[in-house]
Motif scaffolding. Structure first.
Motif, PDB file in Angstrom:
ATOM      1  N   VAL A 196       1.003  -1.493   0.157  1.00  0.00           N
ATOM      2  CA  VAL A 196       0.226   0.243  -0.208  1.00  0.00           C
ATOM      3  C   VAL A 196       0.943   1.175  -0.354  1.00  0.00           C
ATOM      4  N   ALA A 197       0.869   2.121  -0.894  1.00  0.00           N
ATOM      5  CA  ALA A 197       1.236   3.035  -0.998  1.00  0.00           C
ATOM      6  C   ALA A 197       1.092   3.875  -0.573  1.00  0.00           C
ATOM      7  N   PRO A 198       1.842   4.892   0.250  1.00  0.00           N
ATOM      8  CA  PRO A 198       1.424   6.294   1.759  1.00  0.00           C
ATOM      9  C   PRO A 198       0.619   7.399   0.826  1.00  0.00           C
ATOM     10  N   ALA A 199      -0.400   7.598   1.715  1.00  0.00           N
ATOM     11  CA  ALA A 199      -1.616   8.188   1.759  1.00  0.00           C
ATOM     12  C   ALA A 199      -0.972   9.411   0.918  1.00  0.00           C
ATOM     13  N   PRO A 200      -1.894  10.508  -0.660  1.00  0.00           N
ATOM     14  CA  PRO A 200      -0.905  11.688  -0.565  1.00  0.00           C
ATOM     15  C   PRO A 200      -1.783  12.690   0.313  1.00  0.00           C
ATOM     16  N   ALA A 201      -1.436  13.849  -0.317  1.00  0.00           N
ATOM     17  CA  ALA A 201      -2.495  14.903   0.342  1.00  0.00           C
ATOM     18  C   ALA A 201      -3.526  14.728   0.564  1.00  0.00           C
ATOM     19  N   PRO A 202      -4.593  15.208   1.254  1.00  0.00           N
ATOM     20  CA  PRO A 202      -5.922  15.266   0.259  1.00  0.00           C
ATOM     21  C   PRO A 202      -6.141  15.993  -0.325  1.00  0.00           C
ATOM     22  N   GLN A 203      -7.030  15.620  -1.275  1.00  0.00           N
ATOM     23  CA  GLN A 203      -7.242  16.563  -2.914  1.00  0.00           C
ATOM     24  C   GLN A 203      -9.223  15.740  -2.920  1.00  0.00           C
ATOM     25  N   PRO A 204      -9.468  17.256  -3.570  1.00  0.00           N
ATOM     26  CA  PRO A 204     -11.264  16.643  -3.655  1.00  0.00           C
ATOM     27  C   PRO A 204     -11.069  16.050  -4.481  1.00  0.00           C
ATOM     28  N   GLU A 205     -12.066  14.453  -3.688  1.00  0.00           N
ATOM     29  CA  GLU A 205     -12.233  13.254  -4.037  1.00  0.00           C
ATOM     30  C   GLU A 205     -13.274  12.929  -6.128  1.00  0.00           C
ATOM     31  N   PRO A 206     -12.039  12.879  -6.378  1.00  0.00           N
ATOM     32  CA  PRO A 206     -13.090  12.388  -7.850  1.00  0.00           C
ATOM     33  C   PRO A 206     -14.063  11.913  -8.490  1.00  0.00           C
ATOM     34  N   GLN A 207     -15.293  11.727  -8.805  1.00  0.00           N
ATOM     35  CA  GLN A 207     -15.363  10.334  -9.352  1.00  0.00           C
ATOM     36  C   GLN A 207     -15.449   9.449  -9.758  1.00  0.00           C
ATOM     37  N   LYS A 242      -1.951  -4.886 -16.469  1.00  0.00           N
ATOM     38  CA  LYS A 242      -1.051  -4.197 -16.506  1.00  0.00           C
ATOM     39  C   LYS A 242      -1.107  -2.867 -16.885  1.00  0.00           C
ATOM     40  N   THR A 243      -2.394  -2.719 -17.265  1.00  0.00           N
ATOM     41  CA  THR A 243      -3.010  -1.167 -16.643  1.00  0.00           C
ATOM     42  C   THR A 243      -3.237  -0.627 -15.706  1.00  0.00           C
ATOM     43  N   TYR A 244      -3.357  -1.492 -14.254  1.00  0.00           N
ATOM     44  CA  TYR A 244      -3.867  -0.952 -13.549  1.00  0.00           C
ATOM     45  C   TYR A 244      -3.327  -2.353 -12.517  1.00  0.00           C
ATOM     46  N   PRO A 245      -1.789  -1.949 -12.228  1.00  0.00           N
ATOM     47  CA  PRO A 245      -1.131  -2.136 -11.295  1.00  0.00           C
ATOM     48  C   PRO A 245      -1.274  -2.073  -9.957  1.00  0.00           C
ATOM     49  N   SER A 246      -1.911  -2.185  -9.475  1.00  0.00           N
ATOM     50  CA  SER A 246      -2.734  -2.844  -7.908  1.00  0.00           C
ATOM     51  C   SER A 246      -3.171  -3.699  -7.941  1.00  0.00           C
ATOM     52  N   VAL A 247      -3.553  -4.118  -8.560  1.00  0.00           N
ATOM     53  CA  VAL A 247      -4.950  -5.322  -8.791  1.00  0.00           C
ATOM     54  C   VAL A 247      -4.131  -6.132  -8.889  1.00  0.00           C
ATOM     55  N   THR A 248      -4.371  -7.666  -7.934  1.00  0.00           N
ATOM     56  CA  THR A 248      -5.015  -8.799  -7.722  1.00  0.00           C
ATOM     57  C   THR A 248      -5.795  -9.834  -8.919  1.00  0.00           C
ATOM     58  N   THR A 249      -5.447 -11.225  -9.104  1.00  0.00           N
ATOM     59  CA  THR A 249      -6.902 -12.056  -8.582  1.00  0.00           C
ATOM     60  C   THR A 249      -5.962 -13.518  -8.467  1.00  0.00           C
ATOM     61  N   THR A 250      -7.061 -14.206  -7.933  1.00  0.00           N
ATOM     62  CA  THR A 250      -6.792 -15.659  -7.883  1.00  0.00           C
ATOM     63  C   THR A 250      -7.716 -16.563  -9.167  1.00  0.00           C
ATOM     64  N   VAL A 251      -6.543 -17.386  -9.734  1.00  0.00           N
ATOM     65  CA  VAL A 251      -7.635 -18.158 -11.133  1.00  0.00           C
ATOM     66  C   VAL A 251      -7.503 -19.351  -9.908  1.00  0.00           C
ATOM     67  N   GLU A 252      -8.868 -20.036 -10.861  1.00  0.00           N
ATOM     68  CA  GLU A 252      -9.614 -21.395  -9.611  1.00  0.00           C
ATOM     69  C   GLU A 252      -9.983 -21.723 -10.959  1.00  0.00           C
ATOM     70  N   GLY A 253      -9.551 -22.830 -11.043  1.00  0.00           N
ATOM     71  CA  GLY A 253      -9.952 -24.330 -11.461  1.00  0.00           C
ATOM     72  C   GLY A 253     -11.334 -25.202 -11.052  1.00  0.00           C
ATOM     73  N   HIS A 254     -11.196 -25.829 -12.068  1.00  0.00           N
ATOM     74  CA  HIS A 254     -12.274 -26.816 -12.244  1.00  0.00           C
ATOM     75  C   HIS A 254     -12.488 -28.396 -12.860  1.00  0.00           C
ATOM     76  N   THR A 255     -13.209 -28.810 -12.583  1.00  0.00           N
ATOM     77  CA  THR A 255     -13.302 -29.979 -13.328  1.00  0.00           C
ATOM     78  C   THR A 255     -14.781 -29.944 -13.480  1.00  0.00           C
ATOM     79  N   ASP A 256     -15.350 -31.528 -14.268  1.00  0.00           N
ATOM     80  CA  ASP A 256     -16.702 -32.439 -14.132  1.00  0.00           C
ATOM     81  C   ASP A 256     -16.640 -33.424 -12.706  1.00  0.00           C
ATOM     82  N   SER A 257     -17.808 -34.579 -13.214  1.00  0.00           N
ATOM     83  CA  SER A 257     -17.384 -35.018 -11.860  1.00  0.00           C
ATOM     84  C   SER A 257     -17.162 -36.480 -12.704  1.00  0.00           C
ATOM     85  N   VAL A 258     -16.428 -36.576 -14.232  1.00  0.00           N
ATOM     86  CA  VAL A 258     -15.949 -38.309 -13.878  1.00  0.00           C
ATOM     87  C   VAL A 258     -14.250 -38.426 -13.317  1.00  0.00           C
TER      88      VAL A 258
END
Length: 326
Positions: A196-207, A242-258
């Motif tokens: 987590v990067a240090p919080a910047p100085a207070p700015q007007p909150e963007p939408q 790569k456009t949003y370098p702060s996001v992470t993800t979990t890749v979830e694998g599944h199978t059928d019942s055979v």
């Protein structure tokens, strides 16, 4: 050792192993087996064909290679020539001990195999006090059917070549066995928490507006390779991350019942890792992508139909980022 005693040992081992954590057919697991084989003797011996019954124990050096030792005794072996006043054929006693390496193909319930090793054979010599001893080379092939995580049935054919007499003999038979004691695969390491990067100085909150990207990759039956038509979807998810370098993800694998629960768990992990590696290859940092397999536990469609099973053979991932509205 009589066959019923050998089978008793297998059943006893099964009861003793019932409290053990079991991962069948993995490196470090142990197999015990009781077998019965039809024994086809070489013609120079002047013996009728008989049977070989006994047991074996083996240790999996890898998930595919088993080192096996065993001992069998011959039954119903008699000389073709008749002796004595009563003109009877003489019974022949003997035994065969062996050590062999067994290589198994594929994964799942049915596993073909090939084997090779050495054996030592001892047979009574007709009319003599000593025994006929010979060292033999063994080669064989067959198939194992794992009924569940513990028990299997086996059918196979073996050929034995005696170095001392240059004789070739055959055996064909079946076995009943128990597999136990394997080590569970290590769990996937969780992804490290983002810095987590240090919080910047207070700015007007963007939408801000939340943007979500989802990935759904389908797999062929019993396969963990990514089909070409899903490569573009993986590239799109990688570009978003790569456009949003702060996001992470979990890749979830599944199978059928055979297949078994254990096999499907491993297959789902391999599928998840395949997609994770594809994201990394597209330039996403490895620390931002984790992988987990759920086996057959989370179906999204009916496993009773081909179409439903095809939908369940999948890998899913999603990412979400906050985008400033201009």
């Amino acid at each position: 050792m009589k066959l019923k005693n050998t089978v008793g040992l297998v059943v006893g081992a099964a009861l003793a192993a019932s409290t053990m954590p079991v991962m069948a057919q993995t490196a470090g697991s142990v197999e015990v087996e009781a077998f019965a084989k039809r024994y086809f003797t070489d013609s120079f011996r002047d013996l009728n064909d008989g049977a070989l019954v006994g047991g074996a124990i083996g240790y999996y050096l890898t998930d595919d290679v088993l080192l096996n030792v065993g001992l069998g005794t011959y039954r119903n072996l008699r000389t073709e020539e008749r002796f004595g006043a009563d003109n009877k054929r003489e019974d022949i006693d003997g035994r065969l001990s062996h050590v062999e390496a067994v290589y198994h193909f594929g994964e799942g319930n049915f596993r073909p195999y090939v084997s090779g090793g050495l054996a030592h054979q001892e047979l009574d010599q007709v009319g003599k006090s000593n025994r006929d001893r010979t060292t033999m080379a063994l080669a064989g092939f067959g198939v194992k059917n794992y009924l569940n995580e513990n028990f299997f049935l086996k059918a196979g054919v073996d050929v034995a070549y005696g170095f001392d007499h240059s004789n070739t003999e055959w055996m064909a038979g079946v076995g009943l066995g128990l597999n136990f004691g394997g080590k569970a695969a290590p769990a996937a390491e969780p992804a490290p928490a983002p810095v987590v990067a240090p919080a910047p100085a207070p700015q007007p909150e963007p939408q801000m507006q939340a943007v979500r990207v989802e990935l759904d990759v389908k797999f062929d039956f019993d396969r963990d390779s990514i089909r070409p038509e899903f490569r573009q979807d993986i590239q799109s998810l990688a570009e978003f991350m790569k456009t949003y370098p702060s996001v992470t993800t979990t890749v979830e694998g599944h199978t059928d019942s055979v297949g078994s629960d254990v096999y499907n768990q491993r297959l789902s992990e391999r599928r998840a890792n395949a997609v994770r590696q594809a994201l990394i290859a597209e330039g996403v940092d490895a620390s931002r992508v984790s992988a987990v397999g759920h086996g057959e536990a989370r179906p999204i469609a009916d496993n009773a139909t081909d179409a439903g099973r095809a939908m369940n053979r999948r890998v899913e991932a999603e990412v979400e980022a906050k985008v400033q509205v201009r």
